[in-house]
Design an enzyme around this catalytic site. Sequence first.
Site, PDB file in Angstrom:
ATOM      1  N   ASP A 293     -11.359 -16.221  49.007  1.00 58.33           N
ATOM      2  CA  ASP A 293     -11.937 -17.359  48.295  1.00 58.33           C
ATOM      3  C   ASP A 293     -12.914 -18.150  49.152  1.00 58.33           C
ATOM      4  O   ASP A 293     -13.849 -18.760  48.620  1.00 58.33           O
ATOM      5  CB  ASP A 293     -10.820 -18.277  47.787  1.00 58.33           C
ATOM      6  CG  ASP A 293     -10.104 -17.672  46.591  1.00 58.33           C
ATOM      7  OD1 ASP A 293     -10.764 -16.985  45.799  1.00 58.33           O
ATOM      8  OD2 ASP A 293      -8.887 -17.868  46.447  1.00 58.33           O
ATOM      9  N   TYR A 377      -7.155 -20.420  39.717  1.00 56.47           N
ATOM     10  CA  TYR A 377      -6.324 -21.249  40.594  1.00 56.47           C
ATOM     11  C   TYR A 377      -7.043 -22.538  40.997  1.00 56.47           C
ATOM     12  O   TYR A 377      -8.269 -22.639  40.964  1.00 56.47           O
ATOM     13  CB  TYR A 377      -5.945 -20.477  41.863  1.00 56.47           C
ATOM     14  CG  TYR A 377      -4.583 -19.825  41.789  1.00 56.47           C
ATOM     15  CD1 TYR A 377      -3.418 -20.575  41.869  1.00 56.47           C
ATOM     16  CD2 TYR A 377      -4.453 -18.446  41.634  1.00 56.47           C
ATOM     17  CE1 TYR A 377      -2.165 -19.990  41.797  1.00 56.47           C
ATOM     18  CE2 TYR A 377      -3.208 -17.839  41.558  1.00 56.47           C
ATOM     19  CZ  TYR A 377      -2.068 -18.621  41.635  1.00 56.47           C
ATOM     20  OH  TYR A 377      -0.826 -18.033  41.560  1.00 56.47           O
TER      21      TYR A 377
END
Length: 626
Positions: A293, A377
């Site tokens: 990420d 998320y």
Amino acid sequence: MTTLENRTHALAMTSEAEVTTVREVLLAAGLLTENVRYTFFAPEEPAKAEVLAGGETDRRFRAVLLDIATGRSWDTVVSTGTRSVVSSRELDPPVDGQPPIIDTEFEMIEDILNAEPAWLEALAKRGIAPEAVRAVPLSAGVYDYPDEAGRRIVRAFGFRQDHEKDHPWAHPIDGLVAYVDLTARSVDRVIDSDLVDVPRTGGNFDDPEVQGPHLDLKPIEITQPEGRSFTVEDGHVRWGKWDLRIGFNEREGLTLHQIGFDGRPIVYRASVAEMVVPYADPAPVRFWQNYFDCGEYMFARYADSLQLGCDCLGDIHYTDAVIADDLGNPRTIENAICMHEEDYGILWKHSDMFTGSRETRRQRRLVISFFTPIGNYDYGFYWYLYLDGTIELECKATGIVFTSGTPGEYATEIAPGLGAPFHQHLFSARLDMTVDGPRNAVEEVEAQRVPMGEGNPYGNAFRRSVTRLSRESDAQRDANAAAARTWHIVNPDKRNALGQEVGYVLHPTGQPTLLADDASSIAGRAAFARKALWVTRYDPSERYAAGDFVNQNPGGAGLPAWVAANRAVDGEDIVVWHTFGLTHFPRPEDWPVMPVDYTGFVLKPAGFFDRNPALDVPPTTSTHCH
């Protein structure tokens, strides 16, 4: 307003004027043309020695550029002081890896897929209209596909969205994936491995009917009638005995600099330098699923603008963060960083049976945080500074779990017919240590049983085992909670009043590191996640645990490449890298939105002080405490 003219510190946060200047320099140099986009932009911080020496330093910024028409890319550094390009290097993607994936590419993915007959045929077979599909382009990794070498590839799943307010994560179109060339804007292949029913369960957690009647909870108000105890001036924070600077960039998010206590340095720079989320489902359409990420998506570019009463509670100081958009224009994230004080229970207390003394002090902490969503998320990063000299990082994971239509051996059924594959969230903290000065060393300390026998006739003894880590080859370590394993960062040149080396202790949570097989692609690309601790010799160019260009990097970059030099780390200028995280076997309680899960680590003083450093904390003056 901070401008180029009144900026006073080499580590000051980025201004809009600086982003604009970088863009002007790149335009003038011919490097920013119609088809070129920014994929990364951040301060190129001066070397530690330059900053510690004081005086003026050149403000420089790093911009990674991508020509979306040709796929060529360049790693550039610009000086805003001299208004010049300091360096520019064209990347070699098969060797270096690709630049991060950007918004421009996310936005084109559905058009690319809907022009592909095989994709449309697969949707028609399932009775799904293309306009009802939300495509999710995900980083491709590197696998045994020679035809992908050097090409800019993503892999895309589809999720059905039944109406504008419907959360598509509830309706994965499983058994189907497309491999997409972003430069050619074409589909390489469509894998339609299995006809799986699309789950019909709902995931609309924000629907009042789904939430049900709200609980009767009375408001909690946090007030500080006399104001807060900390000050912030141009990123310089002072609170109690603490003194530090804050920074922000789109790859690491919040960074802390020159952390000191009572005039003594502890950490020169602290950040989360990488994170990877590897998934465990080996199905033909999912085996490749893992995301960096930080390195592949620059996840902090999506940081939330935090809201009082929702994200932060109390007497809050907010700090904006300035980044660059795909075109190189400045974009300000308002209220990106939240800072406040927080009561944290008892600091120390004793009621003495002999003297009648009854003393209590309350602990509080300074909280410095930001929150960022990335896809399904949401991640929160909370740095805590405590009155007793403790430093803690807590990472919070919430949002929506990634879903599949195939619960089974590698996924939990979290709602009827809806699966959530097992996965991990593994973070790499980069801690550039300066414990009472730049020369530090690391000792591994464990509890050690002593066999019953001579000197221990009743078998009650245990002792401490201490091992000094001398070289980078020694300093690649696993956590071991059964032995209470910790790592002490000490200064061999400084001693406390008891003659002990001053130090700070890294307390790991001891959860598993990377669970994928050592021979797997992800284990090669995320080698940092195979160990809980790495110690390296300081080098200003060694910033990111998995290397500079993680997207489609073949592996071996970052920490494994650097430690191959096997440099000495005993009594040197060192960087401590700590891998920590969560192993997530999703629960039904994680659906339709996941309650926060927590992970992190603690740095505690050990011999850094001669006694409890919080004896001078005043007693509570509230009328309720007397």
